[in-house]
Design an enzyme around this catalytic site. Structure first.
Site, short mmCIF file in Angstrom:
data_model
loop_
_atom_site.label_atom_id
_atom_site.label_comp_id
_atom_site.label_asym_id
_atom_site.label_seq_id
_atom_site.Cartn_x
_atom_site.Cartn_y
_atom_site.Cartn_z
N GLU A 181 -6.64 -4.38 2.84
CA GLU A 181 -6.20 -4.29 1.45
C GLU A 181 -6.40 -2.86 0.93
OE1 GLU A 181 -4.54 -6.63 0.38
OE2 GLU A 181 -5.44 -8.61 0.62
N HIS B 22 -0.60 -3.63 2.10
CA HIS B 22 -1.56 -3.95 3.16
C HIS B 22 -0.86 -4.09 4.51
CE1 HIS B 22 -1.30 -8.58 2.24
NE2 HIS B 22 -0.59 -8.32 3.31
N ASN C 276 1.43 -5.03 -1.72
CA ASN C 276 0.47 -4.01 -2.16
C ASN C 276 0.22 -2.96 -1.07
OD1 ASN C 276 -1.09 -5.36 -0.31
ND2 ASN C 276 -2.68 -6.00 -1.74
N ASP D 135 -5.01 -10.64 12.74
CA ASP D 135 -5.95 -11.18 11.75
C ASP D 135 -6.03 -12.70 11.77
OD1 ASP D 135 -3.38 -11.44 10.79
OD2 ASP D 135 -3.63 -10.03 9.14
#
Ligand code: F6R
Length: 241
Positions: free
Chosen positions: A143, A138, A136, A67
């Site tokens: 996400e 990810h 979370n 990313d």
């Protein structure tokens, strides 16, 4: 999923580094999928030291990063381009043209996503993908709620992800709101995956991953559909396991 439990961050990094260096020596033209962030830094330090001490060579290696932030040019110290050169590429013998990172400063971001998917295909896919995990759940910048069918795409970063990453920026306002990331399908297509995690702040995420159900609400749970995942994590990250 195989779990390797280590005492601490250093042992996690060395364990992952030894396994990875061994793979590179036995397959010197493999394609590595790489991650940024705090988690793999120690692994990269190990690889640099191993390159110096044992001559493990990256001359025929290709690398593909997960990313990049949208809007940050490669020379921005907070870009993942900059991170990769500073923390790994500058210190090993990999050819610059064999390192691939999405271009977050591309004029046409949709076209950049297509280009990146095509590139991964052309180089024959990822042999071994290194992953960290967000609190979370990810992976990459996928996400919660990201379709498991996704390939490289543009994401709006979750506020808690921006907060977690604001530690690298001068202020919250400077943290980009968007990123370009390989998708869940892109990640699952790699032949093998190492997921690294360290510290108590990752304990809940690992517990959800290992004990919870497979759901798009928790992106890392997609890894349960992959046949060759090794979790290398320290005892603090595995405290609920
Ligand atoms: C980075 C990436 C992210 C990180 C995750 C954990 O390329 O893809 O998914 O792996 O945000 O970040 P750290 O390691 O900083 O806790």
């Amino acid at each position: 999923m195989k779990i390797i439990r280590t005492e601490n961050y250093l042992e996690m990094s060395v364990t992952a580094g030894r396994l990875l260096a061994e793979k590179i020596r036995s397959n010197p033209s493999m394609t590595l999928g790489l991650a940024t962030g705090s988690t793999p830094k120690g692994l990269y330090e190990y690889l640099i030291q191993d390159h110096r001490d044992n001559g493990t060579s990256y001359q025929q290696i290709q690398s593909v990063n997960l990313d990049e932030y949208v809007g940050l040019p490669a020379q921005d110290p907070n870009s993942y381009h900059y991170f990769m050169w500073k923390n790994l590429f500058d210190h090993i013998d990999i050819a610059g043209e064999s390192t691939h990172i999405p271009n977050g400063a591309a004029e046409d971001l949709e076209q950049e996503c297509t280009r990146y998917d095509q590139l991964i295909k052309e180089i024959g896919g990822v042999d071994l993908q290194i992953l960290g995990i967000g609190q979370n759940g990810h992976i990459g910048f996928n996400e919660p709620g990201t379709p498991f069918s996704s390939r490289t795409h543009i994401v709006t970063l979750a506020e808690n992800t921006r907060e977690a990453n604001s530690r690298f920026f001068n202020s919250m306002e400077e943290v980009p709101k968007h990123a370009i990331t390989m998708g869940i399908t892109s990640i699952l297509e790699s032949k093998e995956i190492f997921l690294l995690a360290s510290g108590e702040q990752k304990a809940e995420a690992l517990s959800k991953l290992l004990n919870g159900e497979i759901s798009e609400a928790f992106p890392a749970s997609a890894l349960k559909q992959h046949q060759n995942v090794t979790i290398i994590a320290d005892k603090n990250a595995l405290k609920y396991i």
